[in-house]
Design a protein around this motif. Structure first.
Motif, PDB file in Angstrom:
ATOM      1  N   UNK A   1     -29.147  65.662  36.503  1.00  0.00           N
ATOM      2  CA  UNK A   1     -29.911  65.928  35.292  1.00  0.00           C
ATOM      3  C   UNK A   1     -30.898  67.087  35.456  1.00  0.00           C
ATOM      4  N   UNK A   2     -31.445  67.254  36.645  1.00  0.00           N
ATOM      5  CA  UNK A   2     -32.451  68.284  36.881  1.00  0.00           C
ATOM      6  C   UNK A   2     -31.795  69.635  37.129  1.00  0.00           C
ATOM      7  N   UNK A   3     -32.622  70.680  37.090  1.00  0.00           N
ATOM      8  CA  UNK A   3     -32.125  72.004  37.452  1.00  0.00           C
ATOM      9  C   UNK A   3     -31.729  71.974  38.921  1.00  0.00           C
ATOM     10  N   UNK A   4     -30.689  72.691  39.302  1.00  0.00           N
ATOM     11  CA  UNK A   4     -30.247  72.661  40.697  1.00  0.00           C
ATOM     12  C   UNK A   4     -31.240  73.346  41.636  1.00  0.00           C
ATOM     13  N   UNK A   5     -31.315  72.819  42.872  1.00  0.00           N
ATOM     14  CA  UNK A   5     -32.169  73.437  43.887  1.00  0.00           C
ATOM     15  C   UNK A   5     -31.397  74.574  44.556  1.00  0.00           C
ATOM     16  N   UNK A   6     -32.021  75.256  45.510  1.00  0.00           N
ATOM     17  CA  UNK A   6     -31.394  76.435  46.112  1.00  0.00           C
ATOM     18  C   UNK A   6     -30.074  76.100  46.803  1.00  0.00           C
ATOM     19  N   UNK A   7     -29.992  74.943  47.435  1.00  0.00           N
ATOM     20  CA  UNK A   7     -28.747  74.565  48.102  1.00  0.00           C
ATOM     21  C   UNK A   7     -27.656  74.266  47.071  1.00  0.00           C
ATOM     22  N   UNK A   8     -27.990  73.554  46.022  1.00  0.00           N
ATOM     23  CA  UNK A   8     -27.014  73.240  44.987  1.00  0.00           C
ATOM     24  C   UNK A   8     -26.493  74.506  44.315  1.00  0.00           C
ATOM     25  N   UNK A   9     -27.366  75.482  44.113  1.00  0.00           N
ATOM     26  CA  UNK A   9     -26.929  76.761  43.548  1.00  0.00           C
ATOM     27  C   UNK A   9     -25.937  77.430  44.498  1.00  0.00           C
ATOM     28  N   UNK A  10     -26.256  77.446  45.795  1.00  0.00           N
ATOM     29  CA  UNK A  10     -25.357  78.063  46.778  1.00  0.00           C
ATOM     30  C   UNK A  10     -24.015  77.339  46.822  1.00  0.00           C
ATOM     31  N   UNK A  11     -24.051  76.026  46.778  1.00  0.00           N
ATOM     32  CA  UNK A  11     -22.808  75.241  46.806  1.00  0.00           C
ATOM     33  C   UNK A  11     -21.934  75.566  45.605  1.00  0.00           C
ATOM     34  N   UNK A  12     -22.547  75.812  44.464  1.00  0.00           N
ATOM     35  CA  UNK A  12     -21.776  76.088  43.251  1.00  0.00           C
ATOM     36  C   UNK A  12     -21.247  77.521  43.189  1.00  0.00           C
ATOM     37  N   UNK A  13     -21.624  78.361  44.154  1.00  0.00           N
ATOM     38  CA  UNK A  13     -21.200  79.762  44.164  1.00  0.00           C
ATOM     39  C   UNK A  13     -20.053  79.972  45.150  1.00  0.00           C
ATOM     40  N   UNK A  14     -18.926  80.437  44.661  1.00  0.00           N
ATOM     41  CA  UNK A  14     -17.777  80.729  45.527  1.00  0.00           C
ATOM     42  C   UNK A  14     -18.110  81.839  46.529  1.00  0.00           C
TER      43      UNK A  14
END
Length: 184
Positions: free
Chosen positions: A47-60
């Motif tokens: 539900x929350x905005x993604x943190x720096x790790x979650x952003x990296x994980x979502x980037x190919x």
């Protein structure tokens, strides 16, 4: 006699009530202790905005960085509140390292060295692109510093690595860079 029966019945009810509370507490304690080994990165929050790790994980373009974070056991640190500024090399930046470097760094015996390199990509605090000043040396999470250079065309370099994009996260900001920063 009625008073004795009331007393016994009351004692039984109190014992039963306390026993139920103890069982609940044991269940809660068991659940809490099971979750202690998970760490901050194990918390599921869609539900929350993604943190720096979650952003990296979502980037190919950052799969190599994510694998390095995992190998260095640095994921939990970067999922915490922060705030952080992360200089995140793209996969192609890792490809520019000398042959065998990355393979060597992800070995368990080199975990500390890899973590030092990854910490060299992290500043404590949020520094947006506009906050980066030419010639400024900025302290990294590993205790060293990186130097900022602003070119005439407006490009921003961090130790020679060009910032090619910026993404905000819930616990900081990510500057995507085209070079792996290796401390001297």
């Amino acid at each position: 006699m009625k008073d004795i029966l009331k007393f016994i019945l009351g004692a039984i009810l109190i014992s039963f009530s306390v026993g139920c509370d103890d069982a609940k507490t044991e269940s809660e304690t068991s659940s809490i202790s099971e979750n202690r080994s998970v760490g901050q990165s194990g918390v599921v929050d869609d539900m929350s905005n993604p943190n720096v790790v979650q952003v990296a994980i979502s980037s190919a373009d950052h799969s190599t960085l994510v694998a390095a974070l995992q190998a260095a056991d640095y994921v939990d640190a970067l999922t915490n509140v922060g705030p952080f500024t992360v200089f995140a090399p793209v996969n192609a930046a890792f490809d520019q390292l000398p042959a065998g470097t990355l393979e060597s760094l992800v070995k368990p015996e080199n975990q500390r060295k890899l973590r030092d390199i990854l910490e060299y990509h992290v500043l404590l605090g949020v520094y947006k692109k506009a906050d980066l000043v030419h010639g400024r040396k900025m302290g990294t999470a590993d205790g060293r510093s990186v130097e900022i250079e602003i070119l005439e065309n407006g490009d921003v370099l961090v130790n020679g690595g060009k910032i090619i994009g910026t993404v905000e996260a819930s616990n900081g900001v990510i500057h995507v860079i085209d070079k792996v920063l290796v401390p001297n």
